[in-house]
Design an enzyme around this catalytic site. Structure first.
Site, PDB file in Angstrom:
ATOM      1  CB  CYS A   1      -7.220   0.437 -14.890  1.00 20.39           C
ATOM      2  SG  CYS A   1      -7.787  -0.517 -16.322  1.00 20.39           S
TER       3      CYS A   1
ATOM      4  CG  HIS B   1      -2.939  -1.673 -14.294  1.00 22.19           C
ATOM      5  ND1 HIS B   1      -3.759  -1.948 -13.225  1.00 22.19           N
ATOM      6  CD2 HIS B   1      -3.707  -1.826 -15.397  1.00 22.19           C
ATOM      7  CE1 HIS B   1      -4.965  -2.272 -13.654  1.00 22.19           C
ATOM      8  NE2 HIS B   1      -4.961  -2.202 -14.976  1.00 22.19           N
TER       9      HIS B   1
ATOM     10  CD  GLU C   1      -1.292  -1.352 -10.507  1.00 22.79           C
ATOM     11  OE1 GLU C   1      -2.290  -2.059 -10.772  1.00 22.79           O
ATOM     12  OE2 GLU C   1      -1.189  -0.157 -10.865  1.00 22.79           O
TER      13      GLU C   1
END
Length: 621
Positions: free
Chosen positions: A421, A592, A594
């Site tokens: 990001c 993102h 994750e």
């Protein structure tokens, strides 16, 4: 089962035999209720039960979107774009489910719903009060959300695990405690189980476990009308039978209903600890689950055991530097840390993580006093001792120059790099300044638009309305790998050559498309975009235009030569030298990754970073 209507007007089935497990906490906050609740769900799922989870946060905020990471840890984003508490990330990772915005209940949401109903005249002129209107709203919310499918099978859940945030006795949580006091009588007794998590301190100076905090916590819980069915004791070391007996005597539960969960080197061992302590037998008895063969060893639990066994046997380390703004609190980057752990474990390495404050990397630190200069040198020493670097997301100008300089360092020194990001945005700014030659390149987030600078990063007007909460580009969205760039894309291969991937987003700024051609000419490639081909989603450091042209020319010429010719050998050597100029792993994503990483299914960008950091990434494609 029957059909009920969701808030969005859609219908789902209603399970009248739904089992509810309420998890409360006592003594201190941060005792590990989220991991306990997730572990309970994992054990139940291993018995082939469909499990869902709800997190209750007693704060008045509508959601977690406007929190500072130092206030409440990271903001976790769901598929539907909801910004929620980080514990929902634990639920999704442990249970491998997809939760929704209503799985996170806040006081603000509850009161907002009740006030909206009052404005519509739905209470028939009655005085709207905490009891019964707020408490009824909480109970109806729980019953409705518990019946929403969250697994890939789309089956209605059998069990709902509910975590009540905060500690017993907090004034903010009182309406929720009262709601569940009533709730336990509105459903069958065999459908409700209360698990209370309490701290059992073990002072070294005394050398024994202290039960008074747990006694006081349970006493307060009972005074509010709720009695625990299971007490989970958190401690540094296992508690002995004598301590359990003492808690049993003062808390009105059998010693068999007391579970010891002590500190372990991995949170993924907690479900196994619970199972060893016999928690499934307690659930079988209280929730009448004994007809199910819960003792059977399922593939899910076998995989979980292999996971924890692998953790024990890791020998070789991989060192990663996380360069961020909120490094004083690890929970600020909870999902990034977990994703790194998943990738490292899957690759067979023990993760050694260095937390580095981005401000400490800035050259201005050298103008400070000796103590400040020490911070600068210490931070750079950590970078030099790391096998790879992650620059995660964030907001605001603080620490940005430090992130930019670490991007430059990784680019020039060929250190494996992953930007997420904001990490992508600073990587583009650095490249534009130092390679493309746009010295005044910057982001509209950090500069006043009236100032004279290149808007390399610009805002998205439709997502910058002036209202802070829930107005960004949020949730799961499609990313398309560009056909002409797939062959040379590292992430395209790490995503198993999928032309389209789906990942979760949370951003208000993006790369300015006006500068893309100029940037790509110098070797930074945007290999994937959104469906409109307007938003840059993935960048990779490739070759400059001149090097790409020479490589194509050499490949073409080599095909016409005989391998034994000296000219052929010279061309091959030249080609190899050119290919060495490519960075081993310089990747950044606007999304993102994750958020979708799982213990048994690590995220591809993180896996690539770990493999590249240990020089194990195969780029021969």
């Amino acid at each position: 089962m029957t059909n009920i209507e969701n808030m969005d007007g859609s219908e789902c089935q209603y399970n009248y035999n739904m089992k509810y497990i309420l998890v409360t906490g006592g003594v201190i906050s941060g005792i590990g209720k989220g991991i306990i609740a997730s572990s309970l769900g994992t054990i139940l799922k291993s018995c082939k039960l469909n499990v869902t989870a709800i997190k209750i946060d007693p704060y008045i905020n509508i959601d977690a979107g406007t929190f500072s990471p130092y206030e409440h840890g990271e903001v976790y984003v769901l598929d539907d774009g909801s910004e929620v508490d980080l514990d929902l990330g634990n639920y999704e990772r442990f249970l491998d489910v997809t939760l929704h915005k209503d799985n996170n209940i806040t006081t603000g949401k509850v009161y907002q719903n009740v006030i909206n109903k009052e404005r519509k005249g739905l209470y028939l002129g009655k005085t709207v009060q905490v009891v019964p209107h707020i408490t009824d709203e909480i109970q109806e919310w729980v019953k409705r959300v518990a019946n929403i499918p969250v697994s890939d099978t789309r089956q209605v859940p059998d069990i709902c695990v509910i975590e009540l945030g905060g500690t017993i006795g907090d004034i903010e949580g009182m309406p929720f405690i009262e709601a569940f006091r009533q709730f336990q009588f509105r459903i069958q007794p065999e459908n409700f189980c209360l698990v209370h998590v309490s701290l059992v301190p073990q002072p070294k100076s005394v050398g024994e476990s202290k039960t008074k905090p747990t006694q006081s916590s349970v006493r307060e819980l009972r005074s509010l009308g709720l009695a625990p069915d299971i007490i989970i004791c958190r401690s540094g070391m296992p508690i002995d039978a004598t301590t359990k007996e003492k808690i049993s005597n003062f808390c009105n539960v059998s010693s068999k209903q007391i579970i010891s969960i002590y500190d372990v080197n991995s949170i993924y061992k907690v479900p196994l600890l619970m199972k060893m302590e016999g928690i499934m037998e307690l659930f079988n008895y209280k929730l009448k689950l004994n007809t199910l063969k819960c003792a059977a060893e399922t593939d899910f639990m076998r995989e979980w055991k292999i996971l924890t066994c692998n953790i024990e046997n890791l020998k070789e380390e991989v060192s990663i530097a996380l360069v961020g703004k909120y490094t004083k609190l690890e929970d600020s980057y909870a999902s990034v840390i977990k994703a790194l752990q998943h990738a490292a474990l899957h690759a067979g390495y023990k993760l050694k993580l260095h937390f580095i404050n981005a401000e400490h990397l800035e050259k201005d630190m050298l103008d400070g006093d000796p103590e400040v200069q020490k911070l600068f040198h210490k931070a750079w020493k950590k970078i030099n001792n790391s096998n790879g670097v992650v620059v995660p997301g964030g907001f605001g100008k603080r620490g940005i120059e430090g992130k930019i300089v670490v991007c430059e360092y990784c680019r020039k020194n060929k250190i494996p790099f992953l930007g997420i990001c904001l990490g992508l945005q600073v990587a583009v700014i650095e490249f534009a300044r130092n390679v493309v030659g746009l010295k005044n390149a910057d982001s509209a987030e950090f500069k006043d638009t009236k100032e004279d600078f290149c808007h390399i990063i610009t805002d998205m007007p439709e997502h910058n309305t002036g209202i802070m909460g829930g107005t960004m580009r949020l949730g799961k969205r499609k990313t398309f790998f560009l056909k002409e760039k797939r062959a040379y894309s590292v992430l395209y291969h790490l995503y198993k050559r999928k032309d389209v991937i789906e990942e979760r987003h949370r951003h208000r700024f993006e790369v300015n498309k006006e500068y893309v051609e100029k940037i790509e000419r110098e070797g930074m490639c945007f290999v994937a975009t959104d469906e409109s081909n307007e938003r840059m989603e993935i960048l990779e450091l490739g070759y400059s235009e001149s090097i790409r042209s020479e490589i194509e020319h050499l490949n073409s010429e080599i095909k016409t030569k005989i391998p034994l010719e000296s000219e052929y050998q010279e061309m091959v050597k030249r080609l190899e030298n050119l290919q060495l100029k490519k960075h081993p792993y310089f990747v950044a994503t606007q999304f993102h990754p994750e958020y979708l990483s799982r213990p048994l299914k690590p995220s591809p960008p993180f896996s690539g970073l770990i493999l590249a950091a240990k020089k194990k990434l195969d780029l021969s494609y």
